[in-house]
Write a protein that holds these residues in place. Structure first.
Motif, PDB file in Angstrom:
ATOM      1  N   LEU A 148       0.839  -1.292  -0.111  1.00 50.83           N
ATOM      2  CA  LEU A 148       0.042  -0.078  -0.127  1.00 50.83           C
ATOM      3  C   LEU A 148       0.706   1.226  -0.007  1.00 50.83           C
ATOM      4  N   ARG A 149       1.754   1.367   0.858  1.00 49.29           N
ATOM      5  CA  ARG A 149       2.723   2.391   1.012  1.00 49.29           C
ATOM      6  C   ARG A 149       3.455   2.750  -0.283  1.00 49.29           C
ATOM      7  N   THR A 150       3.865   1.865  -1.016  1.00 49.95           N
ATOM      8  CA  THR A 150       4.511   1.966  -2.193  1.00 49.95           C
ATOM      9  C   THR A 150       3.701   2.482  -3.537  1.00 49.95           C
ATOM     10  N   ILE A 151       2.447   2.077  -3.403  1.00 49.43           N
ATOM     11  CA  ILE A 151       1.354   2.602  -4.395  1.00 49.43           C
ATOM     12  C   ILE A 151       1.159   4.135  -4.205  1.00 49.43           C
ATOM     13  N   VAL A 152       0.652   4.380  -2.862  1.00 49.94           N
ATOM     14  CA  VAL A 152       0.304   5.670  -2.490  1.00 49.94           C
ATOM     15  C   VAL A 152       1.578   6.680  -2.425  1.00 49.94           C
ATOM     16  N   TYR A 153       2.552   6.176  -2.051  1.00 52.45           N
ATOM     17  CA  TYR A 153       3.882   7.125  -2.106  1.00 52.45           C
ATOM     18  C   TYR A 153       4.228   7.533  -3.576  1.00 52.45           C
ATOM     19  N   LYS A 154       3.891   6.700  -4.579  1.00 50.29           N
ATOM     20  CA  LYS A 154       4.208   6.800  -6.012  1.00 50.29           C
ATOM     21  C   LYS A 154       3.351   7.856  -6.507  1.00 50.29           C
ATOM     22  N   ALA A 155       2.184   7.836  -5.978  1.00 52.89           N
ATOM     23  CA  ALA A 155       1.154   8.938  -6.425  1.00 52.89           C
ATOM     24  C   ALA A 155       1.258  10.305  -5.903  1.00 52.89           C
ATOM     25  N   LEU A 156       1.822  10.229  -4.555  1.00 51.67           N
ATOM     26  CA  LEU A 156       2.169  11.422  -3.951  1.00 51.67           C
ATOM     27  C   LEU A 156       3.423  12.217  -4.456  1.00 51.67           C
ATOM     28  N   ASP A 157       4.304  11.171  -4.877  1.00 55.46           N
ATOM     29  CA  ASP A 157       5.634  11.860  -5.349  1.00 55.46           C
ATOM     30  C   ASP A 157       5.453  12.458  -6.777  1.00 55.46           C
ATOM     31  N   GLU A 158       4.433  12.011  -7.591  1.00 56.13           N
ATOM     32  CA  GLU A 158       4.160  12.430  -8.700  1.00 56.13           C
ATOM     33  C   GLU A 158       2.974  13.797  -8.476  1.00 56.13           C
ATOM     34  N   LYS A 159       2.920  14.107  -7.363  1.00 56.70           N
ATOM     35  CA  LYS A 159       1.805  15.415  -6.962  1.00 56.70           C
ATOM     36  C   LYS A 159       0.321  15.062  -7.151  1.00 56.70           C
ATOM     37  N   GLN A 160       0.015  13.700  -7.071  1.00 51.21           N
ATOM     38  CA  GLN A 160      -1.292  13.296  -7.157  1.00 51.21           C
ATOM     39  C   GLN A 160      -2.098  13.800  -5.705  1.00 51.21           C
ATOM     40  N   GLU A 161      -3.099  14.098  -5.738  1.00 57.56           N
ATOM     41  CA  GLU A 161      -3.928  13.932  -4.352  1.00 57.56           C
ATOM     42  C   GLU A 161      -4.346  12.546  -4.327  1.00 57.56           C
ATOM     43  N   VAL A 162      -4.284  12.214  -3.097  1.00 58.74           N
ATOM     44  CA  VAL A 162      -4.745  10.801  -2.731  1.00 58.74           C
ATOM     45  C   VAL A 162      -5.971  10.919  -1.758  1.00 58.74           C
ATOM     46  N   VAL A 163      -7.098  10.539  -2.261  1.00 58.77           N
ATOM     47  CA  VAL A 163      -8.386  10.529  -1.458  1.00 58.77           C
ATOM     48  C   VAL A 163      -8.767   9.083  -1.178  1.00 58.77           C
ATOM     49  N   LEU A 164      -9.171   8.851  -0.039  1.00 56.17           N
ATOM     50  CA  LEU A 164      -9.753   7.929   0.660  1.00 56.17           C
ATOM     51  C   LEU A 164     -11.335   7.802   0.905  1.00 56.17           C
ATOM     52  N   ILE A 165     -11.952   7.136   0.174  1.00 58.63           N
ATOM     53  CA  ILE A 165     -13.434   7.020   0.376  1.00 58.63           C
ATOM     54  C   ILE A 165     -13.759   5.603   1.303  1.00 58.63           C
ATOM     55  N   ILE A 166     -14.442   5.877   2.341  1.00 64.10           N
ATOM     56  CA  ILE A 166     -14.495   4.752   3.474  1.00 64.10           C
ATOM     57  C   ILE A 166     -16.264   4.638   3.153  1.00 64.10           C
ATOM     58  N   LYS A 167     -16.584   3.449   2.991  1.00 63.50           N
ATOM     59  CA  LYS A 167     -18.011   3.124   2.928  1.00 63.50           C
ATOM     60  C   LYS A 167     -18.360   1.548   3.386  1.00 63.50           C
ATOM     61  N   SER A 168     -19.635   1.034   3.691  1.00 64.14           N
ATOM     62  CA  SER A 168     -19.784  -0.042   3.855  1.00 64.14           C
ATOM     63  C   SER A 168     -20.586  -0.687   2.966  1.00 64.14           C
TER      64      SER A 168
END
Length: 131
Positions: free
Chosen positions: A111-131
């Motif tokens: 997970l960290r690898t995927i998210v850090y790559k996006a953040l390093d590319e200046k992407q905004e990372v949004v988390l949607i939590i639902k049931s």
């Protein structure tokens, strides 16, 4: 980047599936829902932002920001929600029970690898939590 966490609630803990673009990244475990009480409940469903964070305890990890009435909600390794979490979210490779999982460090690293790559590319990372 938009991550979607789909939860299933149990009295002993909350289990989830965390995905991106319809593909499963990992499973998750959290504390049970207890009305967003600090240190004993998972956070409310909703939309949040994720950023990088460093601490001596967890080294480089992820922080969920702007959670109403809560702070320091992290993604970090743990295999037992009740024993190791205080409101945070733990990625796990496999669910082994309500609020219990296996191989958390492996899932967290993925997970960290995927998210850090996006953040390093200046992407905004949004988390949607639902049931």
């Amino acid at each position: 980047m938009q991550l979607v966490l789909t939860r299933t609630y149990f009295p002993e803990g909350t289990n989830g599936k965390l995905g991106y673009e319809g593909k499963l990244i990992c499973n998750t475990i959290e504390l049970p829902w207890k009305n967003n009480e600090t240190r004993v409940s998972c956070i409310p469903e909703g939309k949040y932002f994720i950023r990088k964070r460093y601490s001596n305890t967890f080294q480089w990890h992820l922080e969920v920001i702007e959670v109403k009435n809560r702070s320091l909600i992290l993604f970090h390794p743990a295999n037992s929600a009740l024993k190791e979490l205080h409101g945070c979210i733990a990625p796990v490779t496999k669910i082994s029970g309500a609020g219990l999982g296996l191989q958390s460090r492996k899932a967290f690293t993925k997970l960290r690898t995927i998210v850090y790559k996006a953040l390093d590319e200046k992407q905004e990372v949004v988390l949607i939590i639902k049931s």
